[in-house]
Design a protein around this motif. Structure first.
Motif, PDB file in Angstrom:
ATOM      1  N   THR A   6       0.820  -1.225   0.000  1.00 50.05           N
ATOM      2  CA  THR A   6       0.000   0.000   0.000  1.00 50.05           C
ATOM      3  C   THR A   6       0.852   1.272   0.000  1.00 50.05           C
ATOM      4  N   THR A   7       2.026   1.231   0.634  1.00 47.92           N
ATOM      5  CA  THR A   7       2.899   2.408   0.639  1.00 47.92           C
ATOM      6  C   THR A   7       3.805   2.453  -0.580  1.00 47.92           C
ATOM      7  N   LYS A   8       3.917   1.304  -1.266  1.00 47.82           N
ATOM      8  CA  LYS A   8       4.813   1.170  -2.414  1.00 47.82           C
ATOM      9  C   LYS A   8       6.257   1.477  -2.018  1.00 47.82           C
ATOM     10  N   LYS A   9       6.634   0.894  -0.867  1.00 50.43           N
ATOM     11  CA  LYS A   9       7.991   0.999  -0.358  1.00 50.43           C
ATOM     12  C   LYS A   9       8.588  -0.392  -0.225  1.00 50.43           C
ATOM     13  N   HIS A  10       9.870  -0.479  -0.530  1.00 48.19           N
ATOM     14  CA  HIS A  10      10.562  -1.751  -0.349  1.00 48.19           C
ATOM     15  C   HIS A  10      10.633  -2.113   1.132  1.00 48.19           C
ATOM     16  N   CYS A  11      10.500  -3.407   1.415  1.00 48.47           N
ATOM     17  CA  CYS A  11      10.878  -3.939   2.718  1.00 48.47           C
ATOM     18  C   CYS A  11      11.703  -5.185   2.440  1.00 48.47           C
ATOM     19  N   MET A  12      12.992  -5.047   2.532  1.00 50.04           N
ATOM     20  CA  MET A  12      13.903  -6.149   2.217  1.00 50.04           C
ATOM     21  C   MET A  12      14.551  -6.668   3.492  1.00 50.04           C
ATOM     22  N   MET A  13      14.448  -7.971   3.703  1.00 49.86           N
ATOM     23  CA  MET A  13      15.205  -8.610   4.764  1.00 49.86           C
ATOM     24  C   MET A  13      16.633  -8.783   4.266  1.00 49.86           C
ATOM     25  N   MET A  14      17.589  -8.307   5.051  1.00 49.70           N
ATOM     26  CA  MET A  14      18.974  -8.286   4.586  1.00 49.70           C
ATOM     27  C   MET A  14      19.660  -9.634   4.801  1.00 49.70           C
ATOM     28  N   GLU A  15      19.318 -10.597   3.946  1.00 45.04           N
ATOM     29  CA  GLU A  15      19.964 -11.905   4.013  1.00 45.04           C
ATOM     30  C   GLU A  15      21.295 -11.814   3.285  1.00 45.04           C
ATOM     31  N   ASN A  16      22.335 -11.542   4.054  1.00 46.38           N
ATOM     32  CA  ASN A  16      23.653 -11.302   3.480  1.00 46.38           C
ATOM     33  C   ASN A  16      24.273 -12.536   2.845  1.00 46.38           C
ATOM     34  N   VAL A  17      23.891 -13.736   3.311  1.00 48.71           N
ATOM     35  CA  VAL A  17      24.526 -14.956   2.803  1.00 48.71           C
ATOM     36  C   VAL A  17      24.242 -15.156   1.316  1.00 48.71           C
ATOM     37  N   ASN A  18      23.157 -14.610   0.812  1.00 49.32           N
ATOM     38  CA  ASN A  18      22.876 -14.716  -0.621  1.00 49.32           C
ATOM     39  C   ASN A  18      23.978 -14.079  -1.470  1.00 49.32           C
ATOM     40  N   TYR A  19      24.828 -13.279  -0.836  1.00 49.18           N
ATOM     41  CA  TYR A  19      25.889 -12.585  -1.557  1.00 49.18           C
ATOM     42  C   TYR A  19      27.268 -13.187  -1.294  1.00 49.18           C
ATOM     43  N   GLY A  20      27.314 -14.378  -0.688  1.00 46.46           N
ATOM     44  CA  GLY A  20      28.584 -15.065  -0.513  1.00 46.46           C
ATOM     45  C   GLY A  20      29.110 -15.588  -1.841  1.00 46.46           C
ATOM     46  N   ARG A  21      30.418 -15.753  -1.942  1.00 48.02           N
ATOM     47  CA  ARG A  21      31.013 -16.178  -3.212  1.00 48.02           C
ATOM     48  C   ARG A  21      30.453 -17.508  -3.682  1.00 48.02           C
ATOM     49  N   ASP A  22      30.451 -18.517  -2.796  1.00 49.87           N
ATOM     50  CA  ASP A  22      29.974 -19.834  -3.210  1.00 49.87           C
ATOM     51  C   ASP A  22      28.490 -19.802  -3.537  1.00 49.87           C
ATOM     52  N   GLU A  23      27.716 -19.069  -2.730  1.00 48.77           N
ATOM     53  CA  GLU A  23      26.271 -19.002  -2.978  1.00 48.77           C
ATOM     54  C   GLU A  23      25.987 -18.338  -4.327  1.00 48.77           C
ATOM     55  N   LEU A  24      26.715 -17.284  -4.646  1.00 51.91           N
ATOM     56  CA  LEU A  24      26.538 -16.633  -5.941  1.00 51.91           C
ATOM     57  C   LEU A  24      26.972 -17.550  -7.082  1.00 51.91           C
ATOM     58  N   MET A  25      28.078 -18.265  -6.898  1.00 43.80           N
ATOM     59  CA  MET A  25      28.523 -19.179  -7.942  1.00 43.80           C
ATOM     60  C   MET A  25      27.507 -20.297  -8.157  1.00 43.80           C
ATOM     61  N   TYR A  26      26.968 -20.857  -7.060  1.00 45.68           N
ATOM     62  CA  TYR A  26      25.993 -21.930  -7.204  1.00 45.68           C
ATOM     63  C   TYR A  26      24.720 -21.433  -7.879  1.00 45.68           C
TER      64      TYR A  26
ATOM     65  N   HIS B 218      32.025 -10.706   6.959  1.00 40.90           N
ATOM     66  CA  HIS B 218      31.626 -12.028   6.477  1.00 40.90           C
ATOM     67  C   HIS B 218      32.176 -12.330   5.084  1.00 40.90           C
ATOM     68  N   GLY B 219      33.458 -12.088   4.909  1.00 42.77           N
ATOM     69  CA  GLY B 219      34.101 -12.444   3.651  1.00 42.77           C
ATOM     70  C   GLY B 219      33.712 -11.586   2.470  1.00 42.77           C
ATOM     71  N   GLY B 220      33.154 -10.413   2.732  1.00 47.94           N
ATOM     72  CA  GLY B 220      32.776  -9.503   1.652  1.00 47.94           C
ATOM     73  C   GLY B 220      31.313  -9.529   1.294  1.00 47.94           C
ATOM     74  N   MET B 221      30.574 -10.531   1.788  1.00 48.84           N
ATOM     75  CA  MET B 221      29.157 -10.624   1.408  1.00 48.84           C
ATOM     76  C   MET B 221      28.353  -9.417   1.914  1.00 48.84           C
ATOM     77  N   ASP B 222      28.729  -8.894   3.095  1.00 51.96           N
ATOM     78  CA  ASP B 222      28.009  -7.739   3.625  1.00 51.96           C
ATOM     79  C   ASP B 222      28.164  -6.530   2.718  1.00 51.96           C
ATOM     80  N   GLY B 223      29.376  -6.305   2.256  1.00 50.11           N
ATOM     81  CA  GLY B 223      29.625  -5.154   1.398  1.00 50.11           C
ATOM     82  C   GLY B 223      28.908  -5.259   0.066  1.00 50.11           C
ATOM     83  N   ILE B 224      28.893  -6.442  -0.521  1.00 54.54           N
ATOM     84  CA  ILE B 224      28.180  -6.629  -1.787  1.00 54.54           C
ATOM     85  C   ILE B 224      26.691  -6.376  -1.592  1.00 54.54           C
TER      86      ILE B 224
END
Length: 465
Positions: free
Chosen positions: A177-197, A396-402
């Protein structure tokens, strides 16, 4: 089972009256989705209007939030405008760090809101930020995110996004209704292995996906020493009062995106869950604290290890485990199995039908260790290649920054977020659903469809360059 059938079943079992009363509180887990408001917008592929400069406020700048503050202050196109924390010294610490990073040009007018637990609300009214980063105890995530969106800000929330199904629906409805993002910051999705997989799954390297395994195995008993401030001061009470998977998203988020859960291909359908006896926390408290210490006055109800099984709409399976108590090495499992092979983590290893070219001879051998370099060279995610150097040292190995870079990049370009509001709710819903299933001796729990059917039309997360 339909809700009515489940209630009839419960009445016929040997559950105590108190347990039945508690179980009834979870009935809404399987109810039909509430009607979408007439002024709502589906947020699956939503991109907000571009922001040339993202004016950022932070709520909570302890260990996690202070890292967000420092790293966000380094990014081009950001201005840290306000910080709220119960503790004035923590707020001042982050303010000083951000101003030093700004070097007299940016982040010089940071308003502080401290000491009173409602000062964050005053901050939202007075500062009117574009984005709010929320790093507080779990029970505050939903109310703070909802209020931030209502006051005109995009909300970025630490995991989990909320504690109850009702709160998750409230977040979804407010975002729409507000048309605003609400993102849960799951940082592990940005880990090297997770991105490669993710990249390998999108390229079909392991074929059609059948099964995944995800976990958060992380011995954190030492946090009980944080008795006045810090995570242990409030998280310990969750271990005592709740029995289920209290922290599912670090392992689950990546494998759910491999499988395109809630995006075109598939969605979560049901969950069953079981917990081991609750022994470890109690033993640790007795060993390390006096008999009259507050940690020895708690009745620890949460099982040391919880195992849940999710069945998807297509019949695929996901095992999700959680254990923050047992003395064992860290693991997120990070396994995905397909018709042509398996990708796994901890340690990182790959098995493909016919073998990994130039590395192994068959799927009976893992490619691992030094042999993985050939796979990194071929399948490293382009996002990791672009940002890994600049993200070093960000946590966390750079995943937070990405992750933080991508949030700001998406806001400045008007792009959809890599993780939408519905994914945050689906992944977090494992907690209340697992608690309900454990309470009912493993009875299956149905996932709400937070997308109200929209998942079938939501594009999969692309391989971002």
């Amino acid at each position: 089972m339909k809700n009515l059938d489940r209630r009839k079943f419960l009445k016929k079992t040997s559950l105590t009256a108190a347990a039945i009363a508690t179980a009834t509180a979870f009935d809404s887990c399987a109810q039909d989705a509430p009607e979408r408001a007439s002024n709502a917008q589906y947020m699956g592929g939503f991109g907000a209007p571009k922001l040339e400069t993202v004016r950022i406020a932070l709520i909570g700048v302890g260990a996690r939030g202070s890292g967000h503050a420092r790293n966000l202050a380094m990014l081009e196109g950001t201005e840290i405008v306000a910080i709220s924390d119960l503790y004035e010294d923590w707020a001042n610490r982050s303010k000083t760090a951000c101003q030093e990073i700004g070097a007299g040009q940016r982040h010089q007018n940071i308003a502080l809101y401290t000491q009173d637990e409602n000062q964050w609300k005053v901050m939202l009214d007075e500062v009117k930020p574009d984005a709010v980063f929320i790093s507080t105890n779990w029970s505050n995530h939903a109310p703070m995110a909802i209020e931030a969106m209502k006051k005109g800000a995009h909300a970025f929330v630490e995991v989990p996004i909320a504690l109850t199904i009702e709160e998750m629906w409230a977040i979804v409805d407010t975002s729409e209704t507000t048309k605003k993002h609400c993102m849960m910051m799951e940082n592990v999705n940005y880990g090297r292995d997770e991105l490669m997989y993710l990249n390998m799954c999108r390229q079909g390297i392991v074929g059609d996906l059948l099964h995944a395994e995800a976990s958060y195995i992380h011995e954190l008993r030492f946090q009980m020493e944080e008795q006045e401030r810090g995570t242990g001061s409030w998280r310990t009470h969750h271990y005592a009062k709740r029995n289920g998977n209290l922290y599912p998203t670090h392992g689950l988020g990546p494998v759910a995106q491999y499988m395109n859960i809630a995006r075109t291909d598939d969605t979560f359908k049901k969950l069953v869950s079981f917990s081991t006896p609750a022994l470890g926390r109690q033993d640790y408290a007795k060993k390390n604290y006096a008999a009259d210490h507050k940690w020895n006055q708690l009745d620890y109800q949460g099982g040391d290890l919880n195992t849940s099984i999710i069945k998807t709409n297509l019949g695929r399976t996901i095992m999700v485990q959680w254990d923050e108590t047992s003395p064992r090495p860290y693991s997120r499992l990070n396994l995905v199995q397909g018709t042509k092979g398996t990708l796994a983590g901890f340690p990182t290893r790959v098995a493909l039908e016919g073998g990994v070219e130039g590395v192994t001879d068959s799927h009976h051998q893992w490619a691992q260790g030094k042999d993985l370099q050939a796979l990194y060279d071929k399948y490293d995610h382009p996002l990791y290649k672009r940002l890994s150097e600049s993200a070093k040292g960000s946590g966390h190995g750079g995943m937070d920054g990405i992750m933080r870079y991508r949030i700001v990049e998406c806001l400045r370009n008007g792009w959809p977020m890599d993780q939408n509001v519905y994914e945050g709710c689906f992944w977090s819903a494992v907690s209340p659903l697992s608690e309900a299933s454990v309470l009912q001796d493993g009875m299956p729990q149905e996932f709400p469809d937070f997308t109200r059917g929209g998942w079938g039309e939501t594009a999969p997360l692309g391989i971002i360059s």
